[in-house]
Design a protein around this motif. Structure first.
Motif, mmCIF file in Angstrom:
data_model
loop_
_atom_site.group_PDB
_atom_site.id
_atom_site.type_symbol
_atom_site.label_atom_id
_atom_site.label_comp_id
_atom_site.label_asym_id
_atom_site.label_seq_id
_atom_site.Cartn_x
_atom_site.Cartn_y
_atom_site.Cartn_z
ATOM 1 N N CYS A 116 0.856 -1.184 0.000
ATOM 2 C CA CYS A 116 0.000 0.000 0.000
ATOM 3 C C CYS A 116 0.897 1.240 0.000
ATOM 4 O O CYS A 116 1.794 1.360 0.826
ATOM 5 N N CYS A 156 -3.977 0.145 -4.527
ATOM 6 C CA CYS A 156 -4.489 -0.489 -3.323
ATOM 7 C C CYS A 156 -5.841 0.142 -2.994
ATOM 8 O O CYS A 156 -6.018 1.347 -3.182
ATOM 9 N N CYS A 158 -7.442 -0.207 0.112
ATOM 10 C CA CYS A 158 -7.704 -0.332 1.548
ATOM 11 C C CYS A 158 -8.376 0.938 2.084
ATOM 12 O O CYS A 158 -8.479 1.944 1.382
ATOM 13 N N CYS A 161 -6.324 4.037 1.797
ATOM 14 C CA CYS A 161 -6.308 4.601 0.445
ATOM 15 C C CYS A 161 -7.639 5.277 0.118
ATOM 16 O O CYS A 161 -7.669 6.303 -0.568
#
Ligand code: GLA
Ligand code: ZN
Length: 673
Positions: A116, A156, A158, A161
């Motif tokens: 990430c 990424c 997540c 993010c």
């Protein structure tokens, strides 16, 4: 920012001594063979994190110091790598947030480029590692620059993010109202009422909101730039005089490389053409296009950072480079502005996924292979070409290839699925290269004023100010080529109202009422009008997309024939602006540019360049260096400029025959002051 000014052409490649720590004899052999192969520059430690920090907080730099000392003693310089491209398993296990999330799932540890870019934990690890590396080796005499990470790529999804994306959007749009307007969210009831409702595009979620997808791509690219800033901050603080580079992947889809201009000092490129998959000339032209694109990222000399000396291990068919092709393709990179000829890799790994990837030194561990001998011969050649280093490429012609335009085009549903932005721009590149002129490949934000001819095919998106700058370019006397499906949307993919090509309409003097899509094999004829301004005659075919065009102030140079569009314009001229309304066969573009270049005041590098050859010119200190490369697949005659043939060290024969896979590099004193 520091410049990369290696005094000679860099020759070497990725060097991974961390794989051979238990074999001191291998290091000794490496050094001996590097000297023999005339290698002077190695990228060291690209994936060495596990060797540099075997356990959390436990650093191990002695082995690397030993390697750098040894290389320095042998006269080999180093681009020292930061190892963030792959991280140790202990880190992923203890801090899972460093791993990417895709399709709602966190990835397991594995592969590389699987981290990430937002994760504060990963950034902290990278900062610590790079601080230590810069402290240990920033002043080491072998180190001449930094190779930051490796081929940044990927994204990424997540929660970290997602938050960073929302913050990016807030900075861009300020209010949800302006975001909703830009993304046209009233369509299909997609209006957002809270920033938290916005999620990155993923296959199991929102994939059809063009503005969202486009902004996500920009965010991913910007977040990667931000990660590079995080990587380089300690390095620039501790070793401010060392230049930094990243190795890019040319036409790679995921990043907008020109936007890395502020965070790197020079650009590397990893080149893996599929030699043998079609004619050498066809492969070479695509390679040249990529080289010119890479030079355009920063508009200065770049670095061929990787190429295989023999074969890769990841093409469907991993063909060996044929005899002479390694040397010729290295010279091709120099011709297009590279100051290095670096390879992946120095030594073949004994195991792991890349054990069958070509290397200067193979599993036989000798200097007896064809590959080693060709690399050595290339190293010897580079020494004779040394004076070209740092020379510049000056081009009268620029071709626009703009990544945001590519993303927007591909994101649009219709008028055909495969937009082929690469293919359409390459059509023009091919014809320009065939005509034997230098071409800069640039994005639409670069300055235009130094060019005589600007080719801007398929300019679907116009970024703010682009139309005004194109107009100023034409008003300043430049010639501009536009094509079908241009001037359609603004930077957020919102269609311009009032008729295509939008803000380019008065410049081109045409109105494109509709854009038709043709099936493969379906064509129109493009019939040249008698007495047309370019002196072309007869008919050509065209297809793919076809604007239904009205000439407003433009004069019609060719008309469609066939189908119901017969007799309507398909090539127009409005002063210095040419509009090609459909995708023509290659023969048309060859004839078109042959006729247009002299009109635009552009002269070829060598007169009558034979088909299958590529010509480029670099310039330094009042001297021109003319490169002529023979990709015809046979011995072939060519008229060379008068001057010194650098490889032969004597005057060039004016009517030379270049052998198959041969080339000439000729130094000429410029007549002009
Ligand atoms: C890329 C990578 C290298 C290596 C080569 C193989 O360019 O940067 O680490 O994997 O491909 O061709
Ligand atoms: Zn993330």
């Amino acid at each position: 920012m520091p410049e990369f000014r290696f005094p000679v052409i860099g020759h070497g490649g990725d060097y991974n001594p961390d794989q051979w720590l238990d074999r001191p004899d291998v290091l000794e052999q490496d050094v001996a063979l590097m000297r023999e192969a005339r290698c002077n520059l190695m990228s060291v430690g690209i994936f060495a994190w596990s060797a540099l920090e075997p356990r959390e907080g436990e650093y191990s730099f002695a082995w690397l110091r030993g390697v750098l000392d040894r290389l320095h003693a042998a006269g080999v310089s180093v681009l020292l790598a930061t190892p963030s491209g792959a991280r140790p398993a202990w880190m992923s296990r203890k801090y899972p947030e460093v791993l990417r999330v895709e399709n709602g799932h966190r990835n397991f540890h594995g592969g590389r480029e699987n981290h990430c870019y937002t994760s504060p934990v990963y950034r902290a690890f990278v900062t610590r590692m790079n601080t230590r590396l810069a402290g240990e080796f920033g002043a080491h005499p072998a180190v001449v620059g930094w190779h930051i990470s490796n081929e940044y790529c990927g994204e990424c999804h997540c929660e970290l993010c997602q938050s960073a994306f929302r913050a990016w959007l807030k900075r861009k749009y300020q209010t949800l109202d302006s975001l909703n307007h830009a993304w046209w969210t009233a369509f299909w009831s997609k209006t957002f009422t809270d920033w938290e409702e916005i999620h990155s595009p993923e296959p199991n979620g929102e994939t059809q909101l063009c503005g969202l997808t486009l902004d996500w791509r920009r965010f991913v690219s910007d977040q990667t730039v931000d990660f590079v800033k995080c990587e380089t901050a300690p390095i620039r603080r501790i070793a401010p005089n060392l230049p930094v580079t990243i190795n890019t992947m040319g036409f790679f889809y995921g990043l907008d490389y020109p936007s890395f201009a502020d965070v790197v000092d020079f650009v590397g490129y990893d080149s893996y053409p599929m030699w043998g998959s079609k004619s050498d000339y066809d492969v070479a032209l695509e390679t040249s296009f990529t080289f010119d694109l890479v030079r355009g990222f920063l508009n200065k000399p770049w670095s061929l950072m990787e190429c295989t000396p023999s074969q890769v291990n990841w093409h469907e068919i991993c063909q060996l480079k044929r005899p002479g092709m390694h040397m010729l393709s290295c010279v091709q990179a120099l011709a297009h502005g590279s100051d290095t000829a670096m390879m992946f890799q120095w030594r073949k790994s004994r195991g792991g996924p890349e054990k069958f990837h070509g290397a200067v030194v193979g599993h036989d561990m000798t200097n007896r292979t064809r590959t080693f001998k060709e690399v050595k011969a290339t190293g010897e050649l580079l020494e004779t070409l040394s004076e070209i280093v740092h020379s510049e490429t000056k081009s009268d012609v620029a071709l626009i290839f703009d990544q945001a335009n590519r993303w927007a085009l591909d994101g649009a549903q219709g008028p055909r699925k495969d937009k082929d932005y690469f293919g359409v721009t390459f059509d023009h590149y091919r014809a320009l290269s065939r005509a034997g002129v230098n071409v800069d490949v640039i994005d639409m934000e670069k300055p235009f004023d130094s060019y005589k001819l600007l080719v801007a095919p398929y300019l679907y998106m116009l970024k703010p100010g682009a139309a005004e700058r194109l107009t100023a370019f034409v008003n300043g006397g430049g010639a501009l080529v536009l094509t079908f499906f241009s001037g359609i949307v603004d930077e957020n993919d919102l269609c311009f109202l009032g008729g295509a090509p939008g803000p380019l309409r008065s410049l081109a003097g045409v109105w494109a009422e509709e854009t038709d899509a043709l099936y493969d094999g379906q064509t129109h004829k493009m019939v040249m009008k008698p007495g047309n301004a370019l002196g072309l005659s007869g008919a050509y075919t065209c297809g793919f997309l076809a604007d239904l065009l009205h000439a407003e102030t433009a004069s019609v140079q060719a008309e469609y024939e066939g189908d119901y569009v017969s007799g309507t314009p398909c090539l127009t001229q409005n002063g210095n602006v040419w509009y090609i309304a459909s995708r023509p066969e290659p023969r048309f573009l060859n004839d078109f540019y042959q006729a247009l270049l002299p009109r635009a005041g552009v002269t070829p590098i060598v007169p009558s360049l034979p088909e299958g050859m590529i010509a480029c010119r670099r310039t330094k200190d009042g001297r021109d260096y003319t490169f002529v490369l023979n990709f015809t697949g046979a011995d072939a005659p060519v008229a060379l400029p008068a001057g010194i043939d650098l490889a032969a060290g004597q005057p060039a024969a004016p009517n030379a025959t270049l052998p198959k896979n041969g080339f000439a590099v000729i130094r000429t004193e410029q007549a002009r002051g």
